[in-house]
Design an enzyme around this catalytic site. Structure first.
Site, mmCIF file in Angstrom:
data_model
loop_
_atom_site.group_PDB
_atom_site.id
_atom_site.type_symbol
_atom_site.label_atom_id
_atom_site.label_comp_id
_atom_site.label_asym_id
_atom_site.label_seq_id
_atom_site.Cartn_x
_atom_site.Cartn_y
_atom_site.Cartn_z
ATOM 1 N N HIS A 138 -9.381 4.814 2.648
ATOM 2 C CA HIS A 138 -8.144 5.184 1.953
ATOM 3 C C HIS A 138 -7.853 6.677 1.964
ATOM 4 C CE1 HIS A 138 -8.911 1.091 0.698
ATOM 5 N NE2 HIS A 138 -7.618 1.003 0.471
ATOM 6 N N LEU A 139 -8.786 7.491 2.471
ATOM 7 C CA LEU A 139 -8.452 8.912 2.657
ATOM 8 C C LEU A 139 -7.208 9.038 3.533
ATOM 9 C CD1 LEU A 139 -11.905 10.607 3.341
ATOM 10 C CD2 LEU A 139 -10.386 10.985 1.392
ATOM 11 N N ARG A 198 -0.108 -7.052 -5.218
ATOM 12 C CA ARG A 198 -0.206 -8.372 -5.849
ATOM 13 C C ARG A 198 1.093 -8.682 -6.585
ATOM 14 N NH1 ARG A 198 -5.228 -9.877 -9.174
ATOM 15 N NH2 ARG A 198 -4.692 -11.906 -8.341
ATOM 16 N N GLY A 199 2.218 -8.259 -6.018
ATOM 17 C CA GLY A 199 3.473 -8.411 -6.767
ATOM 18 C C GLY A 199 4.523 -9.227 -6.051
ATOM 19 N N ASP A 228 3.561 0.028 11.973
ATOM 20 C CA ASP A 228 3.700 -1.270 12.657
ATOM 21 C C ASP A 228 4.986 -2.024 12.310
ATOM 22 O OD1 ASP A 228 3.048 -1.894 10.071
ATOM 23 O OD2 ASP A 228 1.475 -3.321 10.548
ATOM 24 N N GLU A 242 -9.524 -0.707 12.696
ATOM 25 C CA GLU A 242 -10.134 -1.750 11.846
ATOM 26 C C GLU A 242 -9.840 -3.164 12.349
ATOM 27 O OE1 GLU A 242 -8.451 -1.329 7.893
ATOM 28 O OE2 GLU A 242 -6.443 -1.857 8.593
ATOM 29 N N ARG A 297 -4.627 7.324 3.414
ATOM 30 C CA ARG A 297 -3.392 7.093 2.656
ATOM 31 C C ARG A 297 -3.111 8.218 1.662
ATOM 32 N NH1 ARG A 297 -3.747 1.040 1.667
ATOM 33 N NH2 ARG A 297 -3.417 1.459 -0.528
ATOM 34 N N GLY A 306 0.827 -1.211 0.000
ATOM 35 C CA GLY A 306 0.000 0.000 0.000
ATOM 36 C C GLY A 306 0.860 1.259 0.000
ATOM 37 N N ARG A 357 -4.460 -2.212 10.342
ATOM 38 C CA ARG A 357 -4.305 -3.674 10.354
ATOM 39 C C ARG A 357 -4.380 -4.208 11.787
ATOM 40 N NH1 ARG A 357 -3.209 -5.783 5.701
ATOM 41 N NH2 ARG A 357 -2.316 -7.613 6.669
ATOM 42 N N ASP A 396 5.829 -4.090 6.372
ATOM 43 C CA ASP A 396 6.368 -5.370 6.828
ATOM 44 C C ASP A 396 6.306 -6.447 5.739
ATOM 45 O OD1 ASP A 396 7.489 -7.002 8.958
ATOM 46 O OD2 ASP A 396 5.607 -8.087 8.848
ATOM 47 N N GLY A 397 5.197 -6.510 4.997
ATOM 48 C CA GLY A 397 5.061 -7.531 3.951
ATOM 49 C C GLY A 397 6.131 -7.372 2.882
ATOM 50 N N THR A 420 4.790 2.776 5.952
ATOM 51 C CA THR A 420 3.383 2.392 6.107
ATOM 52 C C THR A 420 2.680 3.416 6.987
ATOM 53 O OG1 THR A 420 1.804 0.854 7.116
ATOM 54 C CG2 THR A 420 4.007 0.783 8.003
ATOM 55 N N ASP A 443 0.505 2.539 8.914
ATOM 56 C CA ASP A 443 0.117 1.793 10.126
ATOM 57 C C ASP A 443 1.130 1.929 11.270
ATOM 58 O OD1 ASP A 443 -1.955 0.861 8.506
ATOM 59 O OD2 ASP A 443 -0.878 -0.979 7.991
HETATM 60 O O1 F6P Z 1 -1.104 -1.225 5.368
HETATM 61 C C1 F6P Z 1 -1.717 -0.045 4.952
HETATM 62 C C2 F6P Z 1 -3.208 -0.251 4.823
HETATM 63 O O2 F6P Z 1 -3.789 0.984 4.464
HETATM 64 C C3 F6P Z 1 -3.896 -0.838 6.066
HETATM 65 O O3 F6P Z 1 -4.076 0.109 7.075
HETATM 66 C C4 F6P Z 1 -5.157 -1.386 5.465
HETATM 67 O O4 F6P Z 1 -5.682 -2.439 6.241
HETATM 68 C C5 F6P Z 1 -4.699 -1.876 4.122
HETATM 69 O O5 F6P Z 1 -3.513 -1.183 3.808
HETATM 70 C C6 F6P Z 1 -5.697 -1.658 3.026
HETATM 71 O O6 F6P Z 1 -5.201 -2.228 1.858
HETATM 72 P P1 F6P Z 1 -5.848 -2.053 0.430
HETATM 73 O O7 F6P Z 1 -5.235 -0.836 -0.192
HETATM 74 O O8 F6P Z 1 -5.456 -3.294 -0.293
HETATM 75 O O9 F6P Z 1 -7.316 -1.895 0.575
#
Ligand code: F6P
Length: 359
Positions: free
Chosen positions: A283-284, A73-74, A141, A234, A286, A10, A183, A115-116, A137, A139
């Site tokens: 997503h606001l 997805r990469g 985290d 969430e 982000r 993300g 997350r 982290d991923g 991120t 998050d």
């Molecule tokens: O890790 C960042 C994040 O925005 C999380 O807070 C959220 O759970 C996730 O990505 C949402 O992912 P996507 O963009 O795939 O909906």
């Protein structure tokens, strides 16, 4: 020296600041930098690898998103493609990725990720691809760093949103529930909730009892405060329950968090009889321009990544260790999400201010 940069997972505000900092500081050493488009897809699918010089990164520090694009997805170790029957299957393309990286004459990958993505980068490093990681991120985290860039901007957006809910909640004598991202961790919800003076803050680290949440709302009612603001991360869940997920529907599309806000709102309405509404900020959090903190952190991380390359500190991740930018070994930090410590000052602050944490 030829550096390749990838931004996977993300997006987070501040990504472009990191890219600019890597490019300019490498350029000043006479090195070349290339951007892999859309995570690793640019290398694996021909979606592109682009040379990055001062012209390409001019005027991007204050912009959100990433000029390289990204994807969740990469993963080259679990690449999703169609088999002969048209069904989606996962294949391991990591060896091919490493071969393509070397064919292009790249020396180091600067992997900017959460982290991923950092776990993927570390696995590539273990297979012989030299990596320096940069923690990203909203998050917050990632272990080994006090802050990730993107968090401060998300926190600011969430705080402003909750501020805007106060007057409408009060005007209508309503309970407003707001679901925030994060997350499995409650950094955004806790910090924004306390900063925006929410009455209840529910985070995954502290499983909640809905009756205690309602008790807080009723106590306020008895004091003549006929509205309440409830912030829900969430990933929050009741004591006897698990996080609410939206099921992934295709191979490679993982389950994602979502839905706890409306469940909490429904339960509050049922138990208290109060009119309750739920807002999912989504997503606001982000989007938008990075705050000055995230811009500066991104620029500091990017230049520190180039210093790590210069020092041969491969297999490391740059980190925020105030007042410095430090380095930690990727081996020590990946796969260990950083949770909100239950005894941290902000949890204590919330409790002393009378914010209900649902426990
Ligand atoms: O890790 C960042 C994040 O925005 C999380 O807070 C959220 O759970 C996730 O990505 C949402 O992912 P996507 O963009 O795939 O909906």
């Amino acid at each position: 020296m030829r550096i390749a940069i990838s931004t996977g997972g993300g997006d987070a505000p501040g990504l472009n600041a990191v890219i600019r900092a890597v490019v300019l500081s490498a350029h000043n050493l006479g090195w070349e930098v290339f951007g892999i488009r859309r995570g690793y897809r640019g290398l694996l699918t021909g979606e592109g690898v682009i040379p990055l010089g001062p012209d390409e990164v001019r005027g991007i520090t204050h912009t959100g998103g990433t000029i390289l694009g990204t994807t969740n997805r990469g993963n080259p170790f679990r690449w999703v493609e169609k088999d002969d029957t048209g069904s989606e299957i996962e294949v391991d393309r990591s060896d091919e990725l490493i071969a393509k990286f070397k064919d292009r004459g790249f020396d180091v990958l600067v992997a900017i990720g959460g982290d991923g993505s950092l776990q993927i980068a570390y696995r590539l490093h273990q297979k012989g691809l030299p990596v320096v990681g940069v923690p990203k991120t909203i998050d917050n985290d990632v272990a080994g760093t006090l802050r990730t860039f993107g968090f401060d901007t998300a926190l600011t957006t969430a705080t402003e949103a909750i501020d805007k809910l106060h007057p409408t909640a009060e005007a209508h004598d309503r309970v407003m529930v707001v679901e925030l991202m994060g997350r499995n961790t409650g950094w955004i919800a806790l910090y924004a909730g306390v900063a925006a003076t929410a009455d209840v803050v529910l985070i995954p680290e502290i499983p909640f009892d809905i009756n205690k949440v309602c008790r807080k709302i009723c106590d306020r009612e008895e004091q003549g405060l006929r509205y309440s603001i409830v912030v829900v991360a969430e990933g929050a869940h009741p004591v006897e329950g698990t996080a609410v997920l939206v099921e992934g529907n295709r191979a490679g599309v993982a389950d994602r968090f979502g839905g706890i806000g409306s469940q909490v709102a429904g339960a509050i309405a049922d138990i208290t009889g109060k009119e309750t509404r739920c807002l999912v900020l989504g997503h606001l959090q982000r989007g938008g321009a990075p705050t000055s903190f995230d811009r500066l952190l991104g620029l500091r991380f990017g230049t520190a990544a180039v210093r790590a390359v210069a020092d041969g500190a491969l297999g490391t991740m740059v980190c925020y260790d105030p007042p410095d930018i430090g380095r930690v070994s990727l081996a020590e930090v990946v796969g260990k999400p950083k949770l909100v410590p239950l005894d941290c000052d902000t949890v204590q602050t919330a409790r002393q201010l009378g914010v209900s944490l649902g426990d």
